[in-house]
Design an enzyme around this catalytic site. Structure first.
Site, PDB file in Angstrom:
ATOM      1  N   ASP A   2      52.787  44.902  28.409  1.00  0.00           N
ATOM      2  CA  ASP A   2      53.888  45.431  29.217  1.00  0.00           C
ATOM      3  C   ASP A   2      53.767  44.861  30.637  1.00  0.00           C
ATOM      4  OD1 ASP A   2      55.638  46.903  30.734  1.00  0.00           O
ATOM      5  OD2 ASP A   2      54.968  48.861  30.012  1.00  0.00           O
TER       6      ASP A   2
ATOM      7  N   GLU B  58      31.894  31.389  46.338  1.00  0.00           N
ATOM      8  CA  GLU B  58      31.138  31.611  45.105  1.00  0.00           C
ATOM      9  C   GLU B  58      31.641  30.634  44.044  1.00  0.00           C
ATOM     10  OE1 GLU B  58      32.114  35.407  43.061  1.00  0.00           O
ATOM     11  OE2 GLU B  58      33.289  35.834  44.857  1.00  0.00           O
TER      12      GLU B  58
ATOM     13  N   CYS C 281      32.049  37.991  46.703  1.00  0.00           N
ATOM     14  CA  CYS C 281      33.195  38.043  47.628  1.00  0.00           C
ATOM     15  C   CYS C 281      32.798  38.500  49.027  1.00  0.00           C
ATOM     16  CB  CYS C 281      34.282  38.944  47.054  1.00  0.00           C
ATOM     17  SG  CYS C 281      34.814  38.420  45.422  1.00  0.00           S
TER      18      CYS C 281
ATOM     19  N   THR D  54      43.750  38.786  37.012  1.00  0.00           N
ATOM     20  CA  THR D  54      43.233  38.891  38.382  1.00  0.00           C
ATOM     21  C   THR D  54      42.630  37.565  38.858  1.00  0.00           C
ATOM     22  OG1 THR D  54      41.089  39.768  37.655  1.00  0.00           O
ATOM     23  CG2 THR D  54      42.781  41.374  38.109  1.00  0.00           C
TER      24      THR D  54
ATOM     25  N   SER E 141      32.708  47.453  37.749  1.00  0.00           N
ATOM     26  CA  SER E 141      32.889  46.863  39.078  1.00  0.00           C
ATOM     27  C   SER E 141      33.878  47.694  39.893  1.00  0.00           C
ATOM     28  CB  SER E 141      33.278  45.384  38.990  1.00  0.00           C
ATOM     29  OG  SER E 141      34.644  45.206  38.998  1.00  0.00           O
TER      30      SER E 141
ATOM     31  N   HIS F  34      38.872  44.337  50.673  1.00  0.00           N
ATOM     32  CA  HIS F  34      38.722  43.213  49.747  1.00  0.00           C
ATOM     33  C   HIS F  34      39.649  43.523  48.573  1.00  0.00           C
ATOM     34  CE1 HIS F  34      37.365  40.475  46.807  1.00  0.00           C
ATOM     35  NE2 HIS F  34      36.749  41.379  46.077  1.00  0.00           N
TER      36      HIS F  34
ATOM     37  N   LYS G 134      43.347  52.171  45.499  1.00  0.00           N
ATOM     38  CA  LYS G 134      42.511  53.218  44.885  1.00  0.00           C
ATOM     39  C   LYS G 134      41.459  53.697  45.876  1.00  0.00           C
ATOM     40  CE  LYS G 134      42.483  51.540  40.148  1.00  0.00           C
ATOM     41  NZ  LYS G 134      41.672  51.462  38.948  1.00  0.00           N
TER      42      LYS G 134
ATOM     43  N   ASN H  40      43.542  36.824  43.293  1.00  0.00           N
ATOM     44  CA  ASN H  40      42.201  36.976  43.855  1.00  0.00           C
ATOM     45  C   ASN H  40      41.725  35.642  44.428  1.00  0.00           C
ATOM     46  OD1 ASN H  40      39.681  37.915  44.517  1.00  0.00           O
ATOM     47  ND2 ASN H  40      39.042  38.412  42.437  1.00  0.00           N
TER      48      ASN H  40
ATOM     49  N   SER I  75      30.468  41.663  44.667  1.00  0.00           N
ATOM     50  CA  SER I  75      29.781  42.157  43.473  1.00  0.00           C
ATOM     51  C   SER I  75      28.331  41.696  43.421  1.00  0.00           C
ATOM     52  CB  SER I  75      30.491  41.656  42.218  1.00  0.00           C
ATOM     53  OG  SER I  75      31.733  42.287  42.098  1.00  0.00           O
TER      54      SER I  75
END
Ligand code: COA
Length: 390
Positions: A29, A79, A111, A152, A201, A233, A242, A275, A308
């Site tokens: 979707d 990275e 990151c 992402t 993560s 970030h 979030k 990203n 991470s």
């Protein structure tokens, strides 16, 4: 002495994929990508762009001849570097014509690399007030076709000039940070694609934010009301939202509205780029500064950096008078307008087109890539870069 961000440049490759079309091809979707993840377009690098060229293109229009003479430190956060020994920054130092009396290094911590670079730059300027430091944040985010992380992905670079008496944002002295050895995202030397435990993560990102935010408040006595905006970030734009939502209850309705509105501005560029790993936080800052018209000088902006593995940091900056005049808005608008859409089939083909790893010589078609600085090929195991404007 004020030390901070004097100039910011950005570059994304000229190709992008529409996330709704990717969703259709993957039988998903489209709302999951555009609303659930918060991404509309994914920047796609042709084989003629790598982390070196993206960074060089980001800095190309930003630096004056005077800057190139004053820069005595080039710090390249990435990275997705191209060599296990030589710093990607050394190539950029040459491609941009920076004076030879400079240090150059590459910094890696997922990151978080560019944030480490900015803090190192700040310390360097404190000791050497007349110098300038070029901090480059450049990455290509690759998870693989048909993987959980595919939606992402992205590619791009942000270049930051750090100096005393900065024109855009002065960095404040207090910052809070933490490290914990976890496996939420990693990329072994032998792999050109990242491995990720996505749910873990996400959890760790929020946990790190909660911790460094709490430590920051304890150290400074500041609270949510002292911030005009918080930048995050953004591995995808829903992630920062979030985190922001976890602290909404700490302020008034007005604080919540202000931070939410500014968050939307800070996520606009990231929504259409995807990203860019270590540059993502700085793309978000740039998005806020270029898309929000009436931020006042003196406003405090909070920045949450997460790499991470993992390292997290919360730090702050104060907007400087006339900062908008020193942004490169026109250049960035043109860059976005000139991008070309590719179909899902073209995306898959471009994604799979990688460089030989057996030492063979290859000449790449740089005419198809409108970027000034491109990777022209490989010869004797050496990457051949070209600056078309020279
Ligand atoms: N309409 C609207 N929203 C939808 C939807 C739909 N039809 N279908 C799903 N969603 C929402 C889900 O509710 C979820 O929202 P939430 O996170 O607020 O709960 C979101 O879309 C993602 O759905 P989910 O099922 O969790 O997706 P996923 O299993 O494909 O995983 C990631 C998503 C982000 C974890 C995955 O893409 C990933 O691993 N990416 C890399 C992670 C990363 O970048 N980590 C580094 C952090 S620094």
């Amino acid at each position: 002495m004020k030390i901070g961000i004097d100039k910011i440049g950005f570059y994304a490759p000229h190709l992008y994929l529409d996330m709704k079309k990717l969703a259709a091809a993957r039988n998903i979707d489209p709302d999951k990508f555009t609303i659930g993840i918060g991404q509309e377009k994914m920047a796609l690098p042709p084989v003629t762009q790598d982390s070196v060229t993206l960074a060089a293109n980001a800095a190309l229009n930003m630096l004056s001849e005077k800057d190139k003479q004053a820069i005595d430190f080039v710090i390249f956060g990435t990275e997705s570097g191209i060599d296990n020994s030589k710093s990607a920054g050394v190539y950029v130092h040459h491609l941009l014509g920076i004076n030879p009396r400079a240090r150059t290094v590459e910094v890696k911590q997922a990151c978080y690399g560019a944030t480490a670079g900015i803090q190192m730059a700040k310390g360097h300027i404190a000791l050497n007030p007349d110098s300038k430091v070029l901090v480059l944040a450049s990455d290509i985010a690759r998870y693989g076709l048909n993987t959980g992380g595919e939606s992402t992905q992205g590619a791009g670079a942000v270049a930051l000039l750090v100096s005393k008496d900065p024109q855009i944002m002065a960095l404040e002295d207090t910052s809070t940070y933490m490290t914990s050895d976890i496996m939420d995202f990693w990329r072994p030397i032998y792999s050109d694609k990242a491995f990720v435990d996505g749910k873990f993560s996400n959890e760790q990102y929020i946990a790190f934010f909660s911790q460094v935010w709490a430590n920051y408040k304890e150290k400074t006595g500041h609270s949510i009301k002292d911030f005009e905006a918080l930048c995050f970030h953004l591995p995808y734009t829903k992630m920062g939202l979030k985190a922001l939502r976890t602290i909404f209850d700490e302020g008034s309705e007005e604080d919540k509205e202000r931070l939410f509105d500014n968050y939307q501005h800070s996520a606009r560029y990231n929504r259409v780029v995807g990203n860019i790993y270590t540059g993502s936080l700085y793309l978000s800052l740039l998005s806020l500064l270029e898309n929000k018209q009436n931020l006042k000088a003196g406003s405090r902006i909070g920045l949450f950096s997460y790499g991470s593995g993992a390292v997290g940091e919360f730090f702050t900056g104060i907007l400087q008078p006339g900062y908008r005049e020193h942004l490169q808005m026109e250049h960035h608008t043109k860059l976005f307008e000139a991008r070309q859409e590719v179909s899902v089939e073209e995306y898959e083909q471009i994604f799979e087109e990688t460089l030989p790893v057996d030492g063979s010589t290859i000449e790449l078609d740089i005419e198809k890539d409108p970027a000034a600085i491109c990777l022209a090929g490989l010869e004797n195991n050496k990457r051949q870069y070209i600056n078309k404007v020279n």
